[in-house]
Design an enzyme around this catalytic site. Structure first.
Site, short mmCIF file in Angstrom:
data_model
loop_
_atom_site.label_atom_id
_atom_site.label_comp_id
_atom_site.label_asym_id
_atom_site.label_seq_id
_atom_site.Cartn_x
_atom_site.Cartn_y
_atom_site.Cartn_z
N GLU A 183 8.21 -0.26 8.72
CA GLU A 183 8.60 0.82 9.63
C GLU A 183 8.06 2.16 9.16
O GLU A 183 7.90 2.40 7.95
CB GLU A 183 10.12 0.92 9.78
N THR A 184 7.84 3.04 10.13
CA THR A 184 7.50 4.44 9.92
C THR A 184 8.44 5.26 10.79
O THR A 184 8.69 4.89 11.95
CB THR A 184 6.04 4.73 10.30
#
Length: 260
Positions: free
Chosen positions: A42-43
């Protein structure tokens, strides 16, 4: 755009579950491309920040998520010590942060017991203690409990993928009780084929609630996850109805700048 990479659920860099937190404003049309470039599970992009509160968007390399556990803890830790209210498309959660880590309050999950023999087929285990669909904050999980070691688990990817679709869940998690209040957890999700997550905060709360009911445990639990993929994660859970909390250590692993 400046960014930081933090490792969540660990006290040392290059372990736990990595997260990229973008610190500067990013055009909405570019968020997915930046997450694909970061190429971590994830970002996150903080889109609004106020007194003790912020709004964040969470992306995998391919899709946006309504909520996720380790991105919540990692983003709040980057925001700094204190108590934060985080808002995503999945809802609002409170997160407490200190220099060593973070802890979030999760909503109680909506849990439904399943009777599907293909769960056992997907995991290639001899026996299930039970399986459930649990949903909270817009994220759903399929959880299976077993009483045999899962260190050498070799799931059937096609059947696992079919189950994720059938029950509209993000992950398929398998849990086994170790000694005392320690649980061994492995979590599968749809990546390139079926991949394994090293540390999954969003499913830790539902697992804690189910483990208390299944094994008669107290409210304070410890989850061991990620060793099999070389990213050991250690997750703390306090599981009581109306007081469900998930936390762990967070460390800085890298920082830099996207030149876009």
């Amino acid at each position: 755009m400046r960014y930081r990479v933090v490792d969540v659920f660990t006290d040392r860099p290059l372990a736990g579950n990595a997260l990229c937190v973008v610190l500067d404003p990013c055009p909405e049309a570019r968020m997915q491309a930046v997450a694909r470039e970061a190429n971590l599970s994830e970002t996150t992009f903080v889109t609004e920040r106020g007194e003790g509160a912020y709004t964040v968007r969470i992306f995998t390399p391919t899709v946006e998520l309504p909520f996720a556990g380790h991105p919540t803890l990692g983003t709040a830790w980057v925001m700094g010590p204190g108590r934060w209210i985080q808002t995503t498309s999945g809802g609002r959660v409170a997160v407490s942060v200190d220099e060593e880590g973070a802890e979030m309050v999760q909503p109680d999950p909506v849990v439904r017991e399943l009777d599907d023999p293909e769960v056992r087929t997907a995991l290639r285990v001899d026996r299930l203690l039970g399986s459930w669909r649990a949903e909270a904050a817009g994220t759903a999980h399929l959880i299976a409990a077993v009483d045999e070691p899962i260190d050498s688990l070799r799931p059937h990817p096609e059947v696992a993928g079919e189950l994720l679709d059938r029950y509209a869940t993000t992950t398929l998690a398998v849990v086994r009780r170790l000694e005392g209040a320690t649980l061994h957890v492995r979590v599968l999700f749809r990546g390139v084929g079926i991949a394994e997550d090293p540390g999954t905060g969003s499913v830790a709360g539902p697992i804690g609630m189910l483990a208390r009911r299944l094994w008669g445990l107290g409210p304070d639990l410890h989850i061991r996850q990620g060793d099999e993929v070389g990213r050991p994660s250690r997750i703390r859970v306090h599981a009581e109805p109306g007081d469900l909390r998930v936390g762990g250590r967070v460390v800085l692993a890298a920082e830099g700048r996207f030149t876009v």
